[in-house]
Scaffold this motif. Structure first.
Motif, PDB file in Angstrom:
ATOM      1  N   UNK A 328       0.877  -1.226  -0.068  1.00 35.37           N
ATOM      2  CA  UNK A 328       0.060   0.236   0.134  1.00 35.37           C
ATOM      3  C   UNK A 328       0.986   1.404   0.174  1.00 35.37           C
ATOM      4  N   UNK A 329       2.322   1.170   0.034  1.00 37.61           N
ATOM      5  CA  UNK A 329       3.168   2.240   0.076  1.00 37.61           C
ATOM      6  C   UNK A 329       3.177   2.987  -1.038  1.00 37.61           C
ATOM      7  N   UNK A 330       2.941   1.956  -2.301  1.00 36.85           N
ATOM      8  CA  UNK A 330       3.268   2.800  -3.754  1.00 36.85           C
ATOM      9  C   UNK A 330       2.531   1.739  -4.569  1.00 36.85           C
ATOM     10  N   UNK A 336       8.590  -0.445  -3.793  1.00 42.44           N
ATOM     11  CA  UNK A 336       8.208  -1.517  -2.725  1.00 42.44           C
ATOM     12  C   UNK A 336       9.569  -2.252  -2.520  1.00 42.44           C
ATOM     13  N   UNK A 337       9.975  -2.679  -3.705  1.00 45.33           N
ATOM     14  CA  UNK A 337      11.233  -3.340  -3.481  1.00 45.33           C
ATOM     15  C   UNK A 337      12.419  -2.585  -2.631  1.00 45.33           C
ATOM     16  N   UNK A 371       4.054  -9.314  -7.448  1.00 43.05           N
ATOM     17  CA  UNK A 371       4.699  -8.167  -8.250  1.00 43.05           C
ATOM     18  C   UNK A 371       5.258  -8.571  -9.643  1.00 43.05           C
ATOM     19  N   UNK A 372       5.522  -9.747  -9.590  1.00 44.39           N
ATOM     20  CA  UNK A 372       5.707 -10.483 -10.957  1.00 44.39           C
ATOM     21  C   UNK A 372       7.590 -10.553 -11.280  1.00 44.39           C
ATOM     22  N   UNK A 373       8.258 -10.357 -10.122  1.00 43.40           N
ATOM     23  CA  UNK A 373       9.641 -10.419 -10.108  1.00 43.40           C
ATOM     24  C   UNK A 373       9.834 -11.921  -9.804  1.00 43.40           C
TER      25      UNK A 373
END
Length: 442
Positions: A328-330, A336-337, A371-373
């Motif tokens: 929820x930060x960004x 986020x990472x 996140x897809x990483x």
């Protein structure tokens, strides 16, 4: 015992937000009293299990702990620790250091460069950090100081080079991450190969540039070439370590052996090396076994406590709560990472890397997947971050390892000041991994 811990109120009345805050404050308070991390996490896990779910929840802790200690890959940890312990007690590192004169003998700063090369080979043999720093502190540091190297440069080279075991396979940091994140350890080793050598290359580049710009940082190289009759005996010191590295990493990358089986091959190779060198003795093996028991015991206990705490917190809904808090930060995944990297960096200043991995990865890795990483890339990024934590004050373990073998006039403060340029290089390496993930997941 259960009656003593029968709380008069239900912890669920706090809600997960306040419960998380209470848990964090309890952890910090107990750690400040000097209680070992393993005992702190176990105690807090027990308190919250009883307070949130009641006495019938205790078996949940034991099942969580059992799943951690029964992992087959975990067997490789004591094997690699035993390899490092045997190396500590043999003359292999000293002969290896002498052999590396062939690499850096005619360069300004050549001894510092050969120290980094030796550190990479030792890291590839065992993946243990403390032993490497102590070995290099006993072998390389006195030689650099005797030849007139800048003292801070020499100290930084030993600490930073000795910490390369975090990145260079077979890194125990990556093994623990693989266990925690449910990621292939073999894939992690493959992914960390290039980043580990990239970091070593950054160190060597800094040494050469520093010595070129400041002639007082290192003595002038010897003008004469090492004669062939001297080179051949030096190569003997390089042959056995390189053979062990080839057998361990070659068996993993070649698909011949698993990581656990390769660790056993490595132990056999190191023991055989000491036999061929005439250094083998039962006393040496007993000392190495005792050291291994102490080190692995610490890792197991931290793993037991952290696994219990994470298991209880997950059942409370805490991991979902923290995940929502972080995401929820960004809306920007890279933000986020970066937040995760900042959290790991701050934790690394105060906690052992084993505890950090076991406490944070069950929360961070699912976010990375969402996140897809690639979690393999994030594992290499985590190991690089932990590389930074080994050098950063106030509790950077690399400085304390080196201080245990340095002359009295070298203070802990001077050691930490000497590490600043190398910490900056590590931060650059983390940035390169963030900007160019293909360095790891090529």
């Amino acid at each position: 015992m259960i009656e003593l811990l029968d709380f008069s109120f239900d912890f669920r009345d706090l809600g997960i937000g306040w419960a998380t805050l209470v848990m964090f404050v309890m952890l910090v308070t107990l750690l400040l009293t000097g209680t070992p991390l393993a005992m702190v996490t176990l105690l807090v896990a027990l308190i919250f299990a009883l307070g949130w779910f009641g006495p019938m929840s205790v078996p949940l802790i034991t099942s969580r702990v059992y799943s951690f200690v029964s992992s087959f890959v975990f067997v490789s940890v004591p094997m690699f620790v035993l390899m490092a312990a045997i190396l500590d007690r043999s003359g292999i590192a000293r002969d290896l250091f002498d052999a590396m004169k062939l690499v850096g003998g005619r360069l300004r700063g050549g001894v510092a460069v050969q120290t980094i090369f030796v550190a990479v080979i030792l890291a590839a043999m065992s993946g243990i950090i403390g032993g490497e720093i102590v070995l290099l502190g006993l072998v390389a540091l006195p030689q650099m100081l005797r030849q007139g190297y800048n003292r801070r440069l020499a100290i930084g080279v030993v600490c930073a080079g000795g910490s390369l075991g975090t990145m260079v396979p077979p890194s125990i940091v990556l093994i623990i991450y693989g266990l925690t994140a449910n990621v292939s350890v073999g894939d992690l080793f493959t992914a960390s190969f290039v980043p580990g050598f990239m970091l070593a290359a950054l160190y060597i580049s800094y040494i050469l540039i520093r010595c070129y710009l400041d002639p007082n940082a290192a003595p002038a190289p010897e003008p004469e070439r090492i004669p062939l009759r001297t080179q051949l005996p030096l190569l003997h010191g390089l042959a056995l370590p390189m053979l062990v590295v080839f057998c361990v990493l070659g068996s993993i990358y070649g698909g011949i052996a698993s990581v656990t089986e390769a660790s056993a091959i490595g132990v056999a190779g190191v023991v055989l090396s000491t036999i061929l060198r005439g250094e083998f003795s039962m006393r040496m093996m007993l000392d190495a076994a005792i050291h291994t028991l102490a080190t692995v015991g610490m890792i197991v206990w931290i793993g037991v406590g952290a696994s219990a705490l994470v298991g209880v917190y997950n059942l409370m809904g805490g991991i979902r709560f923290i995940s929502q808090l972080i995401t929820g930060v960004s809306d920007n995944p890279m933000t986020i990472i970066l937040l995760m990297m900042a959290i790991l960096f701050l934790l690394g200043m105060f906690l052992d890397w084993v505890g950090i991995a076991l406490l944070t990865m069950p929360i961070f890795v699912p976010i990375i997947r969402d996140l897809g990483y690639d979690p393999v890339w994030f594992g290499v990024l985590f190991a690089m971050n932990m590389q930074v934590s080994f050098l950063t004050p106030p509790f950077g373990p690399a400085a304390f390892y080196l201080k245990s073998v340095t002359p009295p006039e070298i203070t802990l403060g001077e050691i930490f000041r000497s590490l600043v340029p190398f910490i900056c290089l590590q931060v650059i390496a983390v940035g390169l991994l963030l900007i160019f993930p293909a360095i790891a997941i090529y």
